[in-house]
Design a protein around this motif. Structure first.
Motif, mmCIF file in Angstrom:
data_model
loop_
_atom_site.group_PDB
_atom_site.id
_atom_site.type_symbol
_atom_site.label_atom_id
_atom_site.label_comp_id
_atom_site.label_asym_id
_atom_site.label_seq_id
_atom_site.Cartn_x
_atom_site.Cartn_y
_atom_site.Cartn_z
ATOM 1 N N THR A 1 -41.926 3.557 10.614
ATOM 2 C CA THR A 1 -42.712 2.752 9.678
ATOM 3 C C THR A 1 -43.043 3.558 8.436
ATOM 4 O OG1 THR A 1 -43.649 1.471 11.496
ATOM 5 C CG2 THR A 1 -44.838 1.415 9.406
ATOM 6 N N LEU A 2 -43.445 4.806 8.632
ATOM 7 C CA LEU A 2 -43.729 5.674 7.485
ATOM 8 C C LEU A 2 -42.478 5.881 6.628
ATOM 9 C CD1 LEU A 2 -46.034 8.493 8.900
ATOM 10 C CD2 LEU A 2 -46.670 6.614 7.404
ATOM 11 N N ALA A 3 -41.346 6.084 7.289
ATOM 12 C CA ALA A 3 -40.100 6.317 6.552
ATOM 13 C C ALA A 3 -39.664 5.070 5.786
ATOM 14 C CB ALA A 3 -39.001 6.763 7.511
ATOM 15 N N ALA A 4 -39.999 3.888 6.291
ATOM 16 C CA ALA A 4 -39.591 2.639 5.656
ATOM 17 C C ALA A 4 -40.462 2.270 4.460
ATOM 18 C CB ALA A 4 -39.610 1.497 6.677
ATOM 19 N N ARG A 5 -41.603 2.923 4.341
ATOM 20 C CA ARG A 5 -42.483 2.621 3.203
ATOM 21 C C ARG A 5 -41.781 3.014 1.914
ATOM 22 N NH1 ARG A 5 -48.268 4.939 3.855
ATOM 23 N NH2 ARG A 5 -48.606 3.567 2.110
ATOM 24 N N PRO A 6 -41.960 2.209 0.886
ATOM 25 C CA PRO A 6 -41.297 2.542 -0.374
ATOM 26 C C PRO A 6 -41.855 3.837 -0.963
ATOM 27 C CG PRO A 6 -42.793 0.677 -0.663
ATOM 28 C CD PRO A 6 -42.776 1.017 0.804
ATOM 29 N N GLU A 7 -40.965 4.554 -1.582
ATOM 30 C CA GLU A 7 -41.368 5.786 -2.251
ATOM 31 C C GLU A 7 -42.253 5.427 -3.443
ATOM 32 O OE1 GLU A 7 -40.619 9.113 -1.702
ATOM 33 O OE2 GLU A 7 -39.858 8.419 0.216
#
Length: 167
Positions: A86-92
């Motif tokens: 989920t953290l990795a999928a958050r937009p930069e």
């Protein structure tokens, strides 16, 4: 009510079955260090709970406890992995464009000019309300003015902000 495990009984259970349990866990988990950790955790559960002398089928009992610890470990790792995904999928965070930056700077400069146009008391009331979050009474007390005066100054300042935002 659980009873304490006599040390000699637990010692015997540990000596007789620890190696077997660790091997059983290693085959299940495919990892020597996780198997060692869960084998220790299994014996800690017995130490904290049931009387080891009352265990009729030690390997079956140990496998049951260890099996539930394996399930707990997989569940915990699954939750951790889902969280990390989920953290990795958050937009930069995106960098602002030069146009947006210019607009922000222009807005800040307009606010600065507006604050300069306020009288010193109106500016102080506005800043105390907006940046320190003080109540009307607290602002009045700090500046030595009435609550009614605080309201008038803040109304004047907020009206100017509204005019600026519409421009």
């Amino acid at each position: 009510m659980s009873t304490a495990v006599p040390p000699d009984t637990l010692d015997t259970l540990y000596r007789d079955h620890h190696g077997w349990l660790q091997g059983w866990l290693r085959r299940k988990l495919g990892n020597r260090s996780d198997a060692a950790d869960l084998a220790q955790d299994t014996f800690l559960r017995i130490l904290a709970g049931r009387n080891a002398a009352a265990i009729v089928e030690p390997r079956k009992y140990l496998a049951t406890i260890a099996g539930s610890l394996v399930v707990d470990r997989f569940r915990r790792r699954s939750i951790e992995e889902a969280y990390l995904e989920t953290l990795a999928a958050r937009p930069e965070p995106t960098a602002i464009s030069p146009e947006e930056r210019t607009l922000i700077i222009e807005t800040l400069l307009a606010i600065d000019r507006m604050l300069d146009d306020f009288g010193p008391r109106t500016r102080a009331v506005f800043l105390l309300a907006q940046f320190e979050g003080l109540t009307y009474a607290a602002i009045g007390e700090r500046l030595g003015i009435s609550v009614t005066s605080v309201k008038k100054h803040l109304t004047r300042a907020l009206t100017q902000c509204l005019i600026l935002s519409e421009a």
